[in-house]
Scaffold this motif. Sequence first.
Motif, PDB file in Angstrom:
ATOM      1  N   VAL A  25       0.814  -1.213   0.000  1.00 51.66           N
ATOM      2  CA  VAL A  25       0.000   0.000   0.000  1.00 51.66           C
ATOM      3  C   VAL A  25       0.849   1.264   0.000  1.00 51.66           C
ATOM      4  CG1 VAL A  25      -1.718   1.316   1.281  1.00 51.66           C
ATOM      5  CG2 VAL A  25      -1.919  -1.175   1.095  1.00 51.66           C
ATOM      6  N   MET A  26       1.808   1.313   0.931  1.00 59.41           N
ATOM      7  CA  MET A  26       2.589   2.532   1.109  1.00 59.41           C
ATOM      8  C   MET A  26       3.781   2.549   0.169  1.00 59.41           C
ATOM      9  SD  MET A  26       0.841   3.984   3.352  1.00 59.41           S
ATOM     10  CE  MET A  26       1.930   5.366   3.717  1.00 59.41           C
ATOM     11  N   PRO A  27       4.074   3.710  -0.429  1.00 60.10           N
ATOM     12  CA  PRO A  27       5.275   3.801  -1.288  1.00 60.10           C
ATOM     13  C   PRO A  27       6.545   3.367  -0.571  1.00 60.10           C
ATOM     14  CG  PRO A  27       3.896   5.725  -1.595  1.00 60.10           C
ATOM     15  CD  PRO A  27       3.293   4.959  -0.451  1.00 60.10           C
ATOM     16  N   THR A  28       6.605   3.581   0.738  1.00 60.56           N
ATOM     17  CA  THR A  28       7.797   3.203   1.496  1.00 60.56           C
ATOM     18  C   THR A  28       7.975   1.691   1.586  1.00 60.56           C
ATOM     19  OG1 THR A  28       6.508   3.426   3.517  1.00 60.56           O
ATOM     20  CG2 THR A  28       7.872   5.300   2.887  1.00 60.56           C
ATOM     21  N   GLN A  29       6.941   0.938   1.239  1.00 63.25           N
ATOM     22  CA  GLN A  29       7.040  -0.516   1.273  1.00 63.25           C
ATOM     23  C   GLN A  29       7.667  -1.077   0.001  1.00 63.25           C
ATOM     24  OE1 GLN A  29       2.780  -1.108   2.119  1.00 63.25           O
ATOM     25  NE2 GLN A  29       3.361  -2.052   4.068  1.00 63.25           N
ATOM     26  N   TYR A  30       7.902  -0.221  -0.986  1.00 64.32           N
ATOM     27  CA  TYR A  30       8.482  -0.677  -2.241  1.00 64.32           C
ATOM     28  C   TYR A  30      10.009  -0.605  -2.138  1.00 64.32           C
ATOM     29  CZ  TYR A  30       3.852  -0.988  -4.138  1.00 64.32           C
ATOM     30  OH  TYR A  30       2.559  -1.374  -4.365  1.00 64.32           O
ATOM     31  N   ASP A  31      10.627  -1.779  -2.284  1.00 62.66           N
ATOM     32  CA  ASP A  31      12.061  -1.906  -2.043  1.00 62.66           C
ATOM     33  C   ASP A  31      12.914  -1.580  -3.264  1.00 62.66           C
ATOM     34  OD1 ASP A  31      10.572  -4.624  -0.745  1.00 62.66           O
ATOM     35  OD2 ASP A  31      11.733  -3.392   0.646  1.00 62.66           O
ATOM     36  N   TYR A  32      12.368  -1.846  -4.435  1.00 65.94           N
ATOM     37  CA  TYR A  32      13.140  -1.694  -5.673  1.00 65.94           C
ATOM     38  C   TYR A  32      12.362  -0.838  -6.656  1.00 65.94           C
ATOM     39  CZ  TYR A  32      15.459  -5.696  -3.573  1.00 65.94           C
ATOM     40  OH  TYR A  32      16.107  -6.538  -2.696  1.00 65.94           O
ATOM     41  N   TRP A  33      13.102   0.008  -7.355  1.00 64.11           N
ATOM     42  CA  TRP A  33      12.514   0.946  -8.307  1.00 64.11           C
ATOM     43  C   TRP A  33      13.259   0.883  -9.636  1.00 64.11           C
ATOM     44  CZ3 TRP A  33       8.373   4.222  -7.076  1.00 64.11           C
ATOM     45  CH2 TRP A  33       7.977   4.181  -5.726  1.00 64.11           C
ATOM     46  N   GLY A  34      12.511   1.068 -10.710  1.00 69.05           N
ATOM     47  CA  GLY A  34      13.132   1.197 -12.019  1.00 69.05           C
ATOM     48  C   GLY A  34      13.644   2.614 -12.227  1.00 69.05           C
ATOM     49  N   GLN A  35      14.226   2.837 -13.384  1.00 66.37           N
ATOM     50  CA  GLN A  35      14.823   4.138 -13.682  1.00 66.37           C
ATOM     51  C   GLN A  35      13.796   5.136 -14.214  1.00 66.37           C
ATOM     52  OE1 GLN A  35      14.862   1.630 -15.735  1.00 66.37           O
ATOM     53  NE2 GLN A  35      14.303   2.523 -17.709  1.00 66.37           N
ATOM     54  N   GLY A  36      12.646   4.658 -14.575  1.00 65.86           N
ATOM     55  CA  GLY A  36      11.589   5.538 -15.067  1.00 65.86           C
ATOM     56  C   GLY A  36      11.549   5.634 -16.573  1.00 65.86           C
ATOM     57  N   THR A  37      10.369   5.892 -17.099  1.00 69.93           N
ATOM     58  CA  THR A  37      10.178   6.109 -18.533  1.00 69.93           C
ATOM     59  C   THR A  37       9.254   7.310 -18.708  1.00 69.93           C
ATOM     60  OG1 THR A  37       9.577   5.058 -20.632  1.00 69.93           O
ATOM     61  CG2 THR A  37       8.238   4.475 -18.734  1.00 69.93           C
ATOM     62  N   GLN A  38       9.610   8.187 -19.627  1.00 63.99           N
ATOM     63  CA  GLN A  38       8.858   9.426 -19.829  1.00 63.99           C
ATOM     64  C   GLN A  38       7.620   9.171 -20.678  1.00 63.99           C
ATOM     65  OE1 GLN A  38       9.534  12.774 -18.711  1.00 63.99           O
ATOM     66  NE2 GLN A  38       7.464  13.100 -19.523  1.00 63.99           N
ATOM     67  N   VAL A  39       6.499   9.679 -20.209  1.00 65.89           N
ATOM     68  CA  VAL A  39       5.257   9.680 -20.980  1.00 65.89           C
ATOM     69  C   VAL A  39       4.840  11.132 -21.159  1.00 65.89           C
ATOM     70  CG1 VAL A  39       2.811   9.079 -20.990  1.00 65.89           C
ATOM     71  CG2 VAL A  39       4.515   7.406 -20.215  1.00 65.89           C
ATOM     72  N   THR A  40       4.671  11.539 -22.404  1.00 69.84           N
ATOM     73  CA  THR A  40       4.263  12.903 -22.710  1.00 69.84           C
ATOM     74  C   THR A  40       3.009  12.853 -23.563  1.00 69.84           C
ATOM     75  OG1 THR A  40       6.566  13.668 -22.657  1.00 69.84           O
ATOM     76  CG2 THR A  40       4.943  15.106 -23.702  1.00 69.84           C
ATOM     77  N   VAL A  41       1.969  13.524 -23.100  1.00 70.73           N
ATOM     78  CA  VAL A  41       0.699  13.556 -23.817  1.00 70.73           C
ATOM     79  C   VAL A  41       0.456  14.980 -24.295  1.00 70.73           C
ATOM     80  CG1 VAL A  41      -1.755  13.029 -23.726  1.00 70.73           C
ATOM     81  CG2 VAL A  41      -0.138  11.719 -22.316  1.00 70.73           C
ATOM     82  N   SER A  42       0.376  15.140 -25.595  1.00 72.65           N
ATOM     83  CA  SER A  42       0.169  16.471 -26.161  1.00 72.65           C
ATOM     84  C   SER A  42      -1.314  16.731 -26.361  1.00 72.65           C
ATOM     85  CB  SER A  42       0.918  16.600 -27.483  1.00 72.65           C
ATOM     86  OG  SER A  42       0.391  15.694 -28.430  1.00 72.65           O
ATOM     87  N   SER A  43      -1.691  17.993 -26.244  1.00 72.79           N
ATOM     88  CA  SER A  43      -3.113  18.358 -26.399  1.00 72.79           C
ATOM     89  C   SER A  43      -3.454  18.684 -27.832  1.00 72.79           C
ATOM     90  CB  SER A  43      -3.422  19.550 -25.496  1.00 72.79           C
ATOM     91  OG  SER A  43      -2.568  20.631 -25.806  1.00 72.79           O
TER      92      SER A  43
END
Length: 122
Positions: A104-122
């Motif tokens: 439930v809590m973000p602090t319970q997540y032990d491992y994280w990826g590096q992230g991927t950018q999502v951009t939505v244009s209007s």
Amino acid sequence: QVQLVESGGGLVQAGGSLRLSCAASGRTFSSYAMGWFRQAPGKERLVVARISRSGGSTFYADSVKGRFTISRDNAKNTVYLQMNSLKPEDTAVYYCAAASTGWVMPTQYDYWGQGTQVTVSS
């Protein structure tokens, strides 16, 4: 130790769709609850969706409910986020994360990826 690698981000027009994938290393993927989080510039990192270890339970933030679907394939060590009807406010860096205990809590997540950018244009 779990390594997470996200893919599938990009630029899309409003109303479009993207499918994010997160591939995990190791042989204990099914023992981790998985979550997708996002962080827009200048804002805090917030949960988007999470899925239980078996895949039988899911949770969605109100802002994405009905538009996004989280799923996992434990045989492929991969979790997905299908994003439909994208809006400009969905623009953010999306991270996947693994939790060995709880989910439930973000602090319970032990491992994280590096992230991927999502951009939505209007």
